[in-house]
Design a protein around this motif. Sequence first.
Motif: not given
Length: 585
Positions: A327, A421-422, A424, A430
């Motif tokens: 992230t 992936t994110l 945040t 997350a």
Amino acid sequence: MRVESTQLKKFIIDSGLLSEADISRAEKEAKAKGHTLKEVLLATSGISEDEMRRVEAYTLGIPFVNLKDQKIGPDVLSLIPEPIARKHNVVAFQKTKSSLEVAMLDTEDLSAIDFIKKKTSLKILPRLTDRDSIKSALVQYQKSLKVEFGDIIEKEAGALKSVSESTAGEQATEKELKELAEDLPVVKIVNTLLKHAIVQSASDIHIEQLEKEVLIRYRIDGILHDAMMLPKNAGPGIIARIKVLSNLKLDEKRLPQDGRFKIETEAGDKVSFRVSTLPTSFGEKVVTRLLKESGARYTLETLGFHGPALESIHEATRYTTGMILVTGPTGSGKTTTLYTVLDILNQPSVNISTIEDPIEYQVPRVNQTQVKPEIGFTFATGLRALVRQDPDIIMVGEIRDSETISLAINASLTGHLVLSTLHTNSAAGAIPRMLDMGAESFLLVSTIKIIVAQRLVRKLCKEREKYFLSSDEIANLAKHANLERILAALKEEEVVNLKATWEKLPFYKPKKSSECEDGYSGRIGIHETLKMSSALSGLIMKNATAQEIEEQGKKEGMMTMIEDGIFLSAQGITTLEEVLRVVSE
């Protein structure tokens, strides 16, 4: 020509650099380990590489040259392309009608000599030199590029086609714009912009049409720098040229457009350019992202991972099911980390498939797919197709919506290792983000193996200023991080000695130099690595907040990003100011 060990031995003894006893010991070690005498002497005798080169130059009868304070003419310097000069540590410094003298660190680099010979059609005369000389000469490349661009503007700007109101306005025909894009001065300017960006290791080029001029900016090591200002009449031509390269509609100026193109440098490296256009008050703005497709692969260590965090990631890669998440905001190096993990996992015994937007690096033996939302091929539809391709490992470029997270979780539950992936700000953040997307808490604790959050900080150059923290600075730093835990980690990883204290620990500040304009060069990651545990699972099942999850992670040994940044600062890799700047963004 190679220096024989007997020649090397005789000259070193005659010159008084080492005694016969020292040489005898080195010879025995070389024989025992299967190394050359030169390799052992460099490793154990205290003789530096540059001193060894002087010895070799004298022994072989090759002139040794010092270029440290020598000004090399741009016409001679440019005979060897800058990427070749950097890659092979070779610089042209003197030319006659039939020959070219080149300074090298390794006169046995026959591929470089052959390339220069073919390119210049001159007789190449290799000369040995030292690293300081090569560095000094390479700095002059930067200056010559600026001179080159200035010459283009001075010579060609007047030749730029006068852009009539109809050409600059909304009614310009595609034919008119194409002619503008193929105008020789425009082509030269765009080629120079791209070449300069590659040489400067820029990640993005910003071309902004202002009221009276065109501003060019490069993002280098995460920071935007003004590169140059161009005449206003150069703007439409430059924009049109980039549109032609990236196959965009030339006469569409009211709507944003996205495209791509690729070039190959003189050094043979392939660079992909991702183009985005946006209408603004004074004309279209273009941002171009540079992606070096043939760039060197990284290791987790070179990305900045160390200690327990490094061990946790390696442990996570040994699972055959579950999720590994990275992230962070845009431009924080998430994709590079995922590709590095993929390199570790990329074995002949597994089938790896990816769904990406865009495909940033080509990876051998990995089936990579590009999403195309305009035809309905999204992450979710791509992921559905991937699970029918008998994959062992799946990489999803980004989890953006509830459908994608649901499919990713399902894939990880049905015998696949999923990487994604994110967006945040922290590792703990997350979890609430995925719950907001509609994921079930009991499924998250069953699938997530590790979450890595990261940012990129600029690295200090070798020239830097040492200082020590005052008691007030230490107290202020303690408000942001657990200093006792960081010091314990520094001692455990043998970065500092066991008696080190914060008062006696040196830190560093950037020092500007001709090689490093702002004292920094390159970037490295700072990370926090949240490993799933039974205690964390219990908190997640109770819908705990991100702060509660982070506190539990710290109890279990997680080093936060700011703590990891302080850890790197204590090693002299970056500065405290840089860490605080990046973490607070």
